[in-house]
Design an enzyme around this catalytic site. Structure first.
Site, PDB file in Angstrom:
ATOM      1  N   ASP A  73     -74.485  10.085 142.908  1.00  0.00           N
ATOM      2  CA  ASP A  73     -74.725   8.805 142.235  1.00  0.00           C
ATOM      3  C   ASP A  73     -75.798   8.030 142.990  1.00  0.00           C
ATOM      4  O   ASP A  73     -75.701   7.854 144.206  1.00  0.00           O
ATOM      5  CB  ASP A  73     -73.397   8.016 142.211  1.00  0.00           C
ATOM      6  CG  ASP A  73     -73.465   6.844 141.248  1.00  0.00           C
ATOM      7  OD1 ASP A  73     -74.456   6.076 141.307  1.00  0.00           O
ATOM      8  OD2 ASP A  73     -72.537   6.708 140.436  1.00  0.00           O
ATOM      9  N   ASN A 100     -86.387   7.214 138.253  1.00  0.00           N
ATOM     10  CA  ASN A 100     -86.247   7.259 136.797  1.00  0.00           C
ATOM     11  C   ASN A 100     -84.804   7.030 136.333  1.00  0.00           C
ATOM     12  O   ASN A 100     -84.580   6.637 135.186  1.00  0.00           O
ATOM     13  CB  ASN A 100     -86.749   8.633 136.311  1.00  0.00           C
ATOM     14  CG  ASN A 100     -86.307   8.950 134.909  1.00  0.00           C
ATOM     15  OD1 ASN A 100     -86.916   8.501 133.935  1.00  0.00           O
ATOM     16  ND2 ASN A 100     -85.217   9.709 134.771  1.00  0.00           N
ATOM     17  N   TYR A 166     -79.764  -5.198 131.159  1.00  0.00           N
ATOM     18  CA  TYR A 166     -80.841  -4.192 131.255  1.00  0.00           C
ATOM     19  C   TYR A 166     -82.190  -4.887 131.461  1.00  0.00           C
ATOM     20  O   TYR A 166     -82.989  -4.492 132.315  1.00  0.00           O
ATOM     21  CB  TYR A 166     -80.844  -3.355 129.974  1.00  0.00           C
ATOM     22  CG  TYR A 166     -81.860  -2.240 129.928  1.00  0.00           C
ATOM     23  CD1 TYR A 166     -81.665  -1.050 130.626  1.00  0.00           C
ATOM     24  CD2 TYR A 166     -83.006  -2.347 129.135  1.00  0.00           C
ATOM     25  CE1 TYR A 166     -82.589  -0.009 130.562  1.00  0.00           C
ATOM     26  CE2 TYR A 166     -83.933  -1.311 129.063  1.00  0.00           C
ATOM     27  CZ  TYR A 166     -83.719  -0.144 129.768  1.00  0.00           C
ATOM     28  OH  TYR A 166     -84.643   0.877 129.700  1.00  0.00           O
ATOM     29  N   LYS A 170     -84.568  -4.398 134.732  1.00  0.00           N
ATOM     30  CA  LYS A 170     -85.896  -3.791 134.614  1.00  0.00           C
ATOM     31  C   LYS A 170     -86.999  -4.752 135.072  1.00  0.00           C
ATOM     32  O   LYS A 170     -87.987  -4.321 135.670  1.00  0.00           O
ATOM     33  CB  LYS A 170     -86.130  -3.315 133.176  1.00  0.00           C
ATOM     34  CG  LYS A 170     -85.287  -2.086 132.804  1.00  0.00           C
ATOM     35  CD  LYS A 170     -85.652  -0.870 133.650  1.00  0.00           C
ATOM     36  CE  LYS A 170     -84.967   0.403 133.183  1.00  0.00           C
ATOM     37  NZ  LYS A 170     -85.290   1.572 134.012  1.00  0.00           N
TER      38      LYS A 170
HETATM   39  N1  LIG Z   1     -85.770   6.445 126.265  1.00  0.00           N
HETATM   40  C1  LIG Z   1     -86.456   5.323 126.093  1.00  0.00           C
HETATM   41  O1  LIG Z   1     -86.809   4.941 124.944  1.00  0.00           O
HETATM   42  C2  LIG Z   1     -86.834   4.480 127.287  1.00  0.00           C
HETATM   43  C3  LIG Z   1     -87.681   3.380 127.089  1.00  0.00           C
HETATM   44  C4  LIG Z   1     -88.022   2.601 128.188  1.00  0.00           C
HETATM   45  C5  LIG Z   1     -87.553   2.913 129.441  1.00  0.00           C
HETATM   46  N2  LIG Z   1     -86.729   3.976 129.608  1.00  0.00           N
HETATM   47  C6  LIG Z   1     -86.255   4.277 130.982  1.00  0.00           C
HETATM   48  O2  LIG Z   1     -86.607   5.607 131.304  1.00  0.00           O
HETATM   49  C7  LIG Z   1     -85.632   6.169 132.177  1.00  0.00           C
HETATM   50  C8  LIG Z   1     -85.114   7.487 131.586  1.00  0.00           C
HETATM   51  O3  LIG Z   1     -84.647   7.230 130.276  1.00  0.00           O
HETATM   52  P1  LIG Z   1     -84.043   8.373 129.345  1.00  0.00           P
HETATM   53  O4  LIG Z   1     -84.103   7.859 127.962  1.00  0.00           O
HETATM   54  O5  LIG Z   1     -84.625   9.683 129.690  1.00  0.00           O
HETATM   55  O6  LIG Z   1     -82.507   8.292 129.812  1.00  0.00           O
HETATM   56  P2  LIG Z   1     -81.346   9.368 129.764  1.00  0.00           P
HETATM   57  O7  LIG Z   1     -81.681  10.506 128.894  1.00  0.00           O
HETATM   58  O8  LIG Z   1     -80.091   8.609 129.510  1.00  0.00           O
HETATM   59  O9  LIG Z   1     -81.332   9.913 131.261  1.00  0.00           O
HETATM   60  C9  LIG Z   1     -80.977   9.077 132.311  1.00  0.00           C
HETATM   61  C10 LIG Z   1     -80.806   9.919 133.542  1.00  0.00           C
HETATM   62  O10 LIG Z   1     -80.337   9.063 134.602  1.00  0.00           O
HETATM   63  C11 LIG Z   1     -79.235   9.691 135.238  1.00  0.00           C
HETATM   64  N3  LIG Z   1     -78.318   8.675 135.745  1.00  0.00           N
HETATM   65  C12 LIG Z   1     -77.688   7.700 135.045  1.00  0.00           C
HETATM   66  N4  LIG Z   1     -76.883   7.003 135.849  1.00  0.00           N
HETATM   67  C13 LIG Z   1     -77.012   7.544 137.087  1.00  0.00           C
HETATM   68  C14 LIG Z   1     -76.428   7.265 138.341  1.00  0.00           C
HETATM   69  N5  LIG Z   1     -75.531   6.288 138.518  1.00  0.00           N
HETATM   70  N6  LIG Z   1     -76.788   8.017 139.405  1.00  0.00           N
HETATM   71  C15 LIG Z   1     -77.679   9.029 139.257  1.00  0.00           C
HETATM   72  N7  LIG Z   1     -78.274   9.341 138.101  1.00  0.00           N
HETATM   73  C16 LIG Z   1     -77.928   8.601 137.027  1.00  0.00           C
HETATM   74  C17 LIG Z   1     -78.581  10.562 134.172  1.00  0.00           C
HETATM   75  O11 LIG Z   1     -77.926  11.686 134.717  1.00  0.00           O
HETATM   76  P3  LIG Z   1     -76.335  11.723 134.960  1.00  0.00           P
HETATM   77  O12 LIG Z   1     -75.698  11.098 133.755  1.00  0.00           O
HETATM   78  O13 LIG Z   1     -76.038  13.164 135.153  1.00  0.00           O
HETATM   79  O14 LIG Z   1     -76.120  10.931 136.211  1.00  0.00           O
HETATM   80  C18 LIG Z   1     -79.782  11.024 133.357  1.00  0.00           C
HETATM   81  O15 LIG Z   1     -80.310  12.211 133.881  1.00  0.00           O
HETATM   82  C19 LIG Z   1     -84.546   5.115 132.352  1.00  0.00           C
HETATM   83  O16 LIG Z   1     -84.781   4.391 133.530  1.00  0.00           O
HETATM   84  C20 LIG Z   1     -84.743   4.223 131.117  1.00  0.00           C
HETATM   85  O17 LIG Z   1     -84.281   2.911 131.332  1.00  0.00           O
HETATM   86  C21 LIG Z   1     -86.354   4.779 128.565  1.00  0.00           C
END
Ligand SMILES: NC(=O)c1ccc[n+]([C@@H]2O[C@H](COP(=O)([O-])OP(=O)(O)OC[C@H]3O[C@@H](n4cnc5c(N)ncnc54)[C@H](OP(=O)(O)O)[C@@H]3O)[C@@H](O)[C@H]2O)c1
Length: 270
Positions: A73, A100, A166, A170
């Site tokens: 974590d 990330n 959030y 951010k």
């Molecule tokens: N998707 C979008 O539209 C979007 C837009 C703007 C910004 N973002 C940002 O981009 C980043 C990635 O987004 P995504 O959409 O790819 O998200 P995602 O698919 O939900 O992936 C998030 C990753 O973070 C890990 N994670 C979550 N909580 C954690 C913890 N406590 N410790 C360690 N790892 C943790 C998860 O793995 P585990 O669950 O295995 O821990 C997962 O691999 C994030 O920071 C998000 O806020 C995304």
């Protein structure tokens, strides 16, 4: 510059580089890990679920890249210590840290958000970045050109109703980045934020399909409505976030630090 398959790579310096990608087991993080590994970096991928890390590492190694997983974590200092020590290898050097890992947090008006929900959202999205940066710095200082790339969001700069925790986390990452850029500038370490807008893909498609059904409109109508405020009338691709991460991890961006770069299809311009 290195040549691979007859092509000259613009990112030849990643060959031999050691990189950490938090939250690299799926989504944007997995794509960034693959992008860095594809260009020669050895990538440490972290996240809580070992199985997703194993799958990402297997896919990278099957493609000829080099990666290993470290499960834990990001809010746990012991895990982050382990992660950085593993990433540093025998020389104790980390070249690239990509923060990330993130969670969306609750979707509710602020008055209905519980303290536990608030604290969890801040812990993963902001304290996790603090811990990873803090514990990576000694390793990054041993690199020739250390790079920190934080994955933020346009949310925070731009209000998103019912997502205050959030948004706060951010925008906190932007403040952390600007200050850290000054603190680490004398060590030659660049610190930047990428702020993506909505990233397209299967998950967003299914969210749009559900919302369209609920509202009795077509998915095309809903998508057009959602993207109307962007310059390009579309969402952002994962690949576009990866490309910006590679640029900010490379020496091509050597004078760029403390910046918050929107990858937003023109949704946000400040
Ligand atoms: N998707 C979008 O539209 C979007 C837009 C703007 C910004 N973002 C940002 O981009 C980043 C990635 O987004 P995504 O959409 O790819 O998200 P995602 O698919 O939900 O992936 C998030 C990753 O973070 C890990 N994670 C979550 N909580 C954690 C913890 N406590 N410790 C360690 N790892 C943790 C998860 O793995 P585990 O669950 O295995 O821990 C997962 O691999 C994030 O920071 C998000 O806020 C995304």
């Amino acid at each position: 510059m290195a040549e691979r398959d007859g092509e000259v790579s613009a990112f030849a310096e990643f060959v031999g580089a050691r990189a950490v990608v938090t939250g690299g087991g799926q989504g944007i993080g997995a794509a960034i890990a693959a992008g860095l590994a594809d260009r020669g970096a050895h990538v440490l991928v972290s996240g809580r679920r070992q199985a997703t890390l194993d799958a990402v590492c297997a896919s990278i190694t099957a493609g000829g890249g080099s990666a290993e997983g470290c499960a834990g974590d990001i809010t746990d200092p012991d895990h982050v210590h382990r992660l950085m020590a593993l990433a540093g290898g025998s020389e104790g050097v980390i070249d690239i840290l990509v923060n990330n890992a993130g969670i969306p947090g609750p979707t509710a008006p602020l008055v209905e958000v519980t303290l536990a929900e608030w604290e969890e959202t801040i812990a993963v999205n902001l304290t996790g970045v603090f811990l990873a940066c803090k514990l990576a710095v000694p390793y990054l200082e041993r690199a020739a050109h250390g790079k920190i790339v934080n994955i933020g969001s346009v949310t925070g700069k731009q209000p998103l109703v019912n997502r205050a925790p959030y948004a706060a986390a951010k925008l906190g990452v932007v403040g952390l980045t600007r200050t850290l850029a000054h603190e680490l500038g004398p060590s030659g370490i660049n610190v930047n934020v990428i702020s993506p807008w909505l990233v397209g893909g299967e998950r967003l498609d299914s969210v749009i399909a559900t919302m369209a059904k609920e509202r009795g409109v077509s998915t095309d109508e809903l998508r057009a409505e959602m993207t109307a405020g962007t310059a390009f009338k579309r969402t952002v691709s994962e690949a576009e976030v990866v490309e910006m991460t590679l640029f900010l991890s490379s020496t091509a961006s050597s004078s760029i630090t403390g910046q918050d770069i929107n990858v937003s299809a023109g949704a946000v311009m400040y």
